[in-house]
Design an enzyme around this catalytic site. Structure first.
Site, PDB file in Angstrom:
ATOM      1  N   ARG A 196      37.529  -4.694 122.708  1.00  7.36           N
ATOM      2  CA  ARG A 196      36.258  -4.738 123.433  1.00  7.36           C
ATOM      3  C   ARG A 196      35.701  -6.158 123.493  1.00  7.36           C
ATOM      4  NH1 ARG A 196      31.844  -0.517 121.611  1.00  7.36           N
ATOM      5  NH2 ARG A 196      31.509  -2.055 119.977  1.00  7.36           N
TER       6      ARG A 196
ATOM      7  N   GLU B  68      22.067   5.467 128.225  1.00  8.13           N
ATOM      8  CA  GLU B  68      22.281   5.478 126.773  1.00  8.13           C
ATOM      9  C   GLU B  68      20.986   5.248 126.013  1.00  8.13           C
ATOM     10  OE1 GLU B  68      25.082   2.547 125.311  1.00  8.13           O
ATOM     11  OE2 GLU B  68      24.623   1.206 126.959  1.00  8.13           O
TER      12      GLU B  68
ATOM     13  N   LYS C 270      29.621  -6.100 125.633  1.00 10.18           N
ATOM     14  CA  LYS C 270      28.648  -6.272 124.551  1.00 10.18           C
ATOM     15  C   LYS C 270      28.168  -7.721 124.520  1.00 10.18           C
ATOM     16  CE  LYS C 270      28.228  -4.515 119.815  1.00 10.18           C
ATOM     17  NZ  LYS C 270      26.995  -3.747 119.945  1.00 10.18           N
TER      18      LYS C 270
HETATM   19  N1  PLP Z   1      25.726   1.182 123.144  1.00 10.49           N
HETATM   20  C1  PLP Z   1      25.227  -0.016 122.839  1.00 10.49           C
HETATM   21  C2  PLP Z   1      24.350  -0.679 123.826  1.00 10.49           C
HETATM   22  C3  PLP Z   1      25.540  -0.612 121.608  1.00 10.49           C
HETATM   23  O1  PLP Z   1      25.030  -1.801 121.270  1.00 10.49           O
HETATM   24  C4  PLP Z   1      26.389   0.056 120.712  1.00 10.49           C
HETATM   25  C5  PLP Z   1      26.762  -0.562 119.460  1.00 10.49           C
HETATM   26  O2  PLP Z   1      27.766  -1.190 119.340  1.00 10.49           O
HETATM   27  C6  PLP Z   1      26.891   1.316 121.083  1.00 10.49           C
HETATM   28  C7  PLP Z   1      26.544   1.848 122.300  1.00 10.49           C
HETATM   29  C8  PLP Z   1      27.805   2.051 120.178  1.00 10.49           C
HETATM   30  O3  PLP Z   1      29.103   1.512 120.223  1.00 10.49           O
HETATM   31  P1  PLP Z   1      30.057   1.629 118.972  1.00 10.49           P
HETATM   32  O4  PLP Z   1      30.204   3.071 118.664  1.00 10.49           O
HETATM   33  O5  PLP Z   1      31.338   1.042 119.423  1.00 10.49           O
HETATM   34  O6  PLP Z   1      29.427   0.868 117.871  1.00 10.49           O
HETATM   35  C1  COI Z   2      26.336  -1.474 116.471  1.00  3.02           C
HETATM   36  O1  COI Z   2      26.218  -0.257 116.462  1.00  3.02           O
HETATM   37  O2  COI Z   2      27.264  -2.082 115.943  1.00  3.02           O
HETATM   38  C2  COI Z   2      25.395  -2.313 117.163  1.00  3.02           C
HETATM   39  O3  COI Z   2      25.792  -3.320 117.617  1.00  3.02           O
HETATM   40  C3  COI Z   2      24.030  -1.882 117.255  1.00  3.02           C
HETATM   41  C4  COI Z   2      22.992  -2.973 117.213  1.00  3.02           C
HETATM   42  C5  COI Z   2      22.560  -3.396 115.876  1.00  3.02           C
HETATM   43  C6  COI Z   2      23.123  -4.030 118.215  1.00  3.02           C
END
Ligand code: PLP
Ligand code: COI
Length: 341
Positions: A83, A222, A186
């Site tokens: 990612r 989201e 991200k």
């Molecule tokens: N959506 C956003 C905007 C996020 O910042 C995150 C955190 O990383 C997620 C979703 C969840 O992604 P993940 O499960 O890969 O941490």
């Molecule tokens: C995560 O779930 O890793 C995030 O990045 C959430 C947040 C603290 C930006």
């Protein structure tokens, strides 16, 4: 001094605490240098860096857990490596090679082993890789030089309540990301553009914002820094949208949902469907699964309620417990997600 001795592991917040070391790697003159370790919390970069002026920056978040056997476990780091590459591609940064990402996260964990919270504390070691353009220039174009840093910090649950339902704030006056913008990667800009909405949500006593799609305001996108899911009729349903981050937790939950006998649907989720869900939640690395108790539509005043007695729903609980048990080594790693270090 050994900072790790100061932690009350069962009660640490989701926040930054100093550890002993971080690791860094520079991309200069067309190549990545050696991985360096540092005990400084600071970076020194050119004041005209593209990261500072034009937002050439991306980050990741993943966790390491200590199992009952005392061994440290990493959850699906390869997905984060990939990612970060997608994020780099999305804003024309140099990609971090998967091997460098792997070496960096393993090295920084190894150097900070005593900060991995003990098994049973509910806390984990949050790993934060960050990549940014450091070339000094004023024209709007991609940098030629980059810095990749990985630091770690022990964390507790993102939402203070832990595995307890939270309230979400919904409105139409704010967007997190444009329909064909950067919501699917991200990058820091997405978070900057969500701060005002988040503050409004917090000021009104809500845990976070449930964002609708930016174009039509008809579909659920989201939940702040986490994906959204709803469960009804033994089906796990989660939005498909170009402007949400493809969550690794959500991807895992979709597999676990099937594993426990639920159907899975990833599709547009109209706001009109919200009231039909039996359970809803937010999911992500930081949020793990955070059940949603209520959603308040600030524009219409409509209130959606999903909990009885402020308790998480049956399937959300089952998914949460199974995911966490896999991450900490208490349940069989049926999908081969965990690497023991
Ligand atoms: N959506 C956003 C905007 C996020 O910042 C995150 C955190 O990383 C997620 C979703 C969840 O992604 P993940 O499960 O890969 O941490
Ligand atoms: C995560 O779930 O890793 C995030 O990045 C959430 C947040 C603290 C930006």
């Amino acid at each position: 001094m050994d900072n790790s001795l100061d932690f009350d592991w069962g009660n640490i917040p989701f926040g930054y605490s100093k550890t002993d070391f971080n690791v860094r790697c520079y991309f200069k003159d067309g190549k990545w240098g050696d991985l360096e370790m540092s005990s400084s919390e600071e970076v020194s970069i050119h004041m005209a860096s593209t990261a500072l002026h034009y937002g050439q920056q991306a980050f990741e978040g993943l966790k390491a857990y200590k199992g009952k056997d005392g061994k440290i476990r990493l959850f699906r780091w390869q997905e984060n490596a990939k990612r970060l590459q997608d994020s780099a591609d999305g804003i024309l940064m140099e990609k971090v090679p998967v091997k460098l990402f792997e070496n960096a996260i393993k090295k920084v964990i190894d150097l900070n082993q005593k900060y991995v919270p003990p098994y049973g504390s509910g806390a984990s070691l949050y790993i934060r890789p960050v990549l940014f353009g450091i070339g000094g220039q004023v024209g709007v174009r991609p940098s030629t030089d980059y810095l990749f840093v990985v630091f770690v910090t022990p964390v507790g649950p993102y939402f203070k309540t832990g595995f307890k339902p939270v309230d979400m704030y919904l409105g139409r006056a704010f967007d997190r990301a444009a329909p064909q913008g950067t919501g699917h990667i991200k990058v820091g800009g997405n978070y900057a553009s969500s701060l005002v909405a988040m503050k409004e949500a917090h000021d009104n006593g809500f845990a976070n914002v449930l964002f609708l799609d930016s174009k039509e305001k008809k579909y659920i996108d989201e939940c702040g820094p986490a994906n959204f899911f709803g469960i009804k009729n033994k089906t796990y349903i989660t939005p498909k949208s170009n402007s949400i981050l493809p969550s690794i937790t959500n991807k895992s939950l979709m597999q676990l949902a099937e594993h426990i006998g639920l159907k899975v649907e990833r599709r547009e989720v109209p706001l009109t469907e919200l009231e039909t869900f039996e359970e809803v939640g937010a999911c992500g690395t930081a949020a793990v699964i955070t059940p949603i108790g209520r959603v308040i539509d600030k524009d219409t005043g409509k209130e959606y309620v999903f909990t009885k007695d402020n308790q998480p729903g049956k399937y959300s609980t089952q998914l949460y417990e199974l995911l966490y048990a896999i991450q900490t080594g208490d349940a069989e790693d049926v999908f081969n997600w965990v690497e023991i270090l």
